[in-house]
Design a protein around this motif. Sequence first.
Motif, PDB file in Angstrom:
ATOM      1  N   THR A 180       0.854  -1.183   0.000  1.00 52.11           N
ATOM      2  CA  THR A 180       0.000   0.000   0.000  1.00 52.11           C
ATOM      3  C   THR A 180       0.891   1.234   0.000  1.00 52.11           C
ATOM      4  O   THR A 180       1.841   1.318   0.780  1.00 52.11           O
ATOM      5  N   VAL A 181       0.590   2.187  -0.895  1.00 46.87           N
ATOM      6  CA  VAL A 181       1.445   3.356  -1.072  1.00 46.87           C
ATOM      7  C   VAL A 181       0.633   4.631  -0.886  1.00 46.87           C
ATOM      8  O   VAL A 181      -0.471   4.760  -1.429  1.00 46.87           O
ATOM      9  N   ASP A 182       1.180   5.562  -0.105  1.00 40.01           N
ATOM     10  CA  ASP A 182       0.609   6.900  -0.016  1.00 40.01           C
ATOM     11  C   ASP A 182       1.086   7.652  -1.252  1.00 40.01           C
ATOM     12  O   ASP A 182       2.283   7.903  -1.410  1.00 40.01           O
ATOM     13  N   THR A 183       0.171   8.005  -2.150  1.00 38.44           N
ATOM     14  CA  THR A 183       0.568   8.590  -3.428  1.00 38.44           C
ATOM     15  C   THR A 183       1.053  10.027  -3.298  1.00 38.44           C
ATOM     16  O   THR A 183       1.574  10.589  -4.258  1.00 38.44           O
ATOM     17  N   THR A 184       0.875  10.623  -2.125  1.00 41.36           N
ATOM     18  CA  THR A 184       1.377  11.981  -1.900  1.00 41.36           C
ATOM     19  C   THR A 184       2.810  11.958  -1.384  1.00 41.36           C
ATOM     20  O   THR A 184       3.692  12.643  -1.902  1.00 41.36           O
ATOM     21  N   THR A 185       3.057  11.135  -0.376  1.00 41.02           N
ATOM     22  CA  THR A 185       4.394  11.074   0.225  1.00 41.02           C
ATOM     23  C   THR A 185       5.276  10.012  -0.419  1.00 41.02           C
ATOM     24  O   THR A 185       6.486  10.005  -0.208  1.00 41.02           O
ATOM     25  N   ARG A 186       4.657   9.089  -1.187  1.00 38.35           N
ATOM     26  CA  ARG A 186       5.348   7.958  -1.809  1.00 38.35           C
ATOM     27  C   ARG A 186       5.914   6.999  -0.768  1.00 38.35           C
ATOM     28  O   ARG A 186       6.818   6.218  -1.050  1.00 38.35           O
ATOM     29  N   ILE A 187       5.392   7.021   0.440  1.00 37.13           N
ATOM     30  CA  ILE A 187       5.809   6.084   1.474  1.00 37.13           C
ATOM     31  C   ILE A 187       4.900   4.866   1.411  1.00 37.13           C
ATOM     32  O   ILE A 187       3.677   4.988   1.335  1.00 37.13           O
ATOM     33  N   GLY A 188       5.518   3.684   1.436  1.00 36.22           N
ATOM     34  CA  GLY A 188       4.741   2.466   1.301  1.00 36.22           C
ATOM     35  C   GLY A 188       4.949   1.506   2.444  1.00 36.22           C
ATOM     36  O   GLY A 188       5.885   1.626   3.240  1.00 36.22           O
ATOM     37  N   SER A 189       4.043   0.540   2.530  1.00 37.22           N
ATOM     38  CA  SER A 189       4.169  -0.534   3.512  1.00 37.22           C
ATOM     39  C   SER A 189       3.592  -1.798   2.901  1.00 37.22           C
ATOM     40  O   SER A 189       2.696  -1.748   2.058  1.00 37.22           O
ATOM     41  N   GLY A 190       4.128  -2.931   3.307  1.00 42.16           N
ATOM     42  CA  GLY A 190       3.637  -4.198   2.781  1.00 42.16           C
ATOM     43  C   GLY A 190       4.732  -5.239   2.800  1.00 42.16           C
ATOM     44  O   GLY A 190       5.746  -5.092   3.490  1.00 42.16           O
ATOM     45  N   ARG A 191       4.533  -6.293   2.013  1.00 42.04           N
ATOM     46  CA  ARG A 191       5.523  -7.364   2.016  1.00 42.04           C
ATOM     47  C   ARG A 191       5.549  -8.076   0.674  1.00 42.04           C
ATOM     48  O   ARG A 191       4.608  -8.000  -0.117  1.00 42.04           O
ATOM     49  N   MET A 192       6.644  -8.771   0.448  1.00 37.14           N
ATOM     50  CA  MET A 192       6.812  -9.582  -0.750  1.00 37.14           C
ATOM     51  C   MET A 192       7.412 -10.918  -0.331  1.00 37.14           C
ATOM     52  O   MET A 192       8.367 -10.963   0.449  1.00 37.14           O
ATOM     53  N   THR A 193       6.836 -12.006  -0.818  1.00 37.98           N
ATOM     54  CA  THR A 193       7.369 -13.335  -0.535  1.00 37.98           C
ATOM     55  C   THR A 193       8.028 -13.882  -1.797  1.00 37.98           C
ATOM     56  O   THR A 193       7.506 -13.713  -2.904  1.00 37.98           O
ATOM     57  N   VAL A 194       9.170 -14.526  -1.619  1.00 39.62           N
ATOM     58  CA  VAL A 194       9.953 -15.026  -2.748  1.00 39.62           C
ATOM     59  C   VAL A 194      10.140 -16.531  -2.601  1.00 39.62           C
ATOM     60  O   VAL A 194      10.473 -17.029  -1.514  1.00 39.62           O
ATOM     61  N   SER A 195       9.918 -17.240  -3.703  1.00 37.26           N
ATOM     62  CA  SER A 195      10.138 -18.686  -3.716  1.00 37.26           C
ATOM     63  C   SER A 195      11.039 -19.046  -4.891  1.00 37.26           C
ATOM     64  O   SER A 195      11.116 -18.313  -5.881  1.00 37.26           O
ATOM     65  N   VAL A 196      11.725 -20.181  -4.768  1.00 37.82           N
ATOM     66  CA  VAL A 196      12.562 -20.710  -5.845  1.00 37.82           C
ATOM     67  C   VAL A 196      12.087 -22.129  -6.125  1.00 37.82           C
ATOM     68  O   VAL A 196      12.105 -22.984  -5.229  1.00 37.82           O
ATOM     69  N   ASN A 197      11.620 -22.357  -7.352  1.00 34.90           N
ATOM     70  CA  ASN A 197      11.063 -23.662  -7.731  1.00 34.90           C
ATOM     71  C   ASN A 197      10.002 -24.120  -6.731  1.00 34.90           C
ATOM     72  O   ASN A 197       9.996 -25.267  -6.269  1.00 34.90           O
TER      73      ASN A 197
END
Length: 253
Positions: free
Chosen positions: A163-180
């Motif tokens: 989620t990004v504040d489009t005024t300040t460009r500050i974001g929060s959240g997560r990304m999960t990475v997998s291999v095969n």
Amino acid sequence: MWDPVTDAYVASSDSGAPPNGERFMLYALSQRTGLPSLPLTSIGYVDLIDSSAGAVGVTLVGTPATGPPATYARYCVARGTASVTSLVGFVTDGTTRLELRVRTDSTAPGTLSVQTAIAVAGRDVQLSEAVTVSPAGGDTARMTTDLRVTSGGETVRATGDVTVDTTTRIGSGRMTVSVNDGAFATLTLGGPDLVVAAEAGVTLTTADETTLRALFSTSFELFGTVRVLFTPVPLSRASPPVDERALVSPEES
């Protein structure tokens, strides 16, 4: 051509433009102003060609002072049914050529979905990404991403929800990475820094962490770059959900 008096493009009597389109000359830019530097130095041109109803052909050609002209991009942007827009073609830096297929759709008011498929010519590398951007209330937007990179029989997948504040460009959240399909790492955005954490049984090297951070940025930057390629034909008849510049490499809070 560029008119330094009005700081805008104006029509010229120069020859060479496509008969069913327009040619925009490209110039070396001033680092101070971001506008063409003076005296004007031409470095190439972009041809926009009216291919058919609702379709625009785009060709980007570089014209170096020494050496022959080189085509760095050629693709077609076309409107489909309803709010669907597609792009097919290639871009290159002169060494690596990327074959592109992109489809966009606006399935709900203020929501944009983009599916991108890229193949690296002459190499066993394929990349695909599905992105959905939607309003999240107020000046915030939610961006979900699903990026996959396949090469040499291995697939790296990164799924993000930010989620990004489009005024300040500050974001929060997560990304999960997998291999095969095996859990590899989680990246969390929302503190003083992007936090990288290994999944159980995984030991991350410094090089791994650097690659993961680059993967996080790539997911957003690819979306922003694709938006630029669609400039000749707006992605949707409706207004865009947010300023996409705010969604490129969101900052930590």
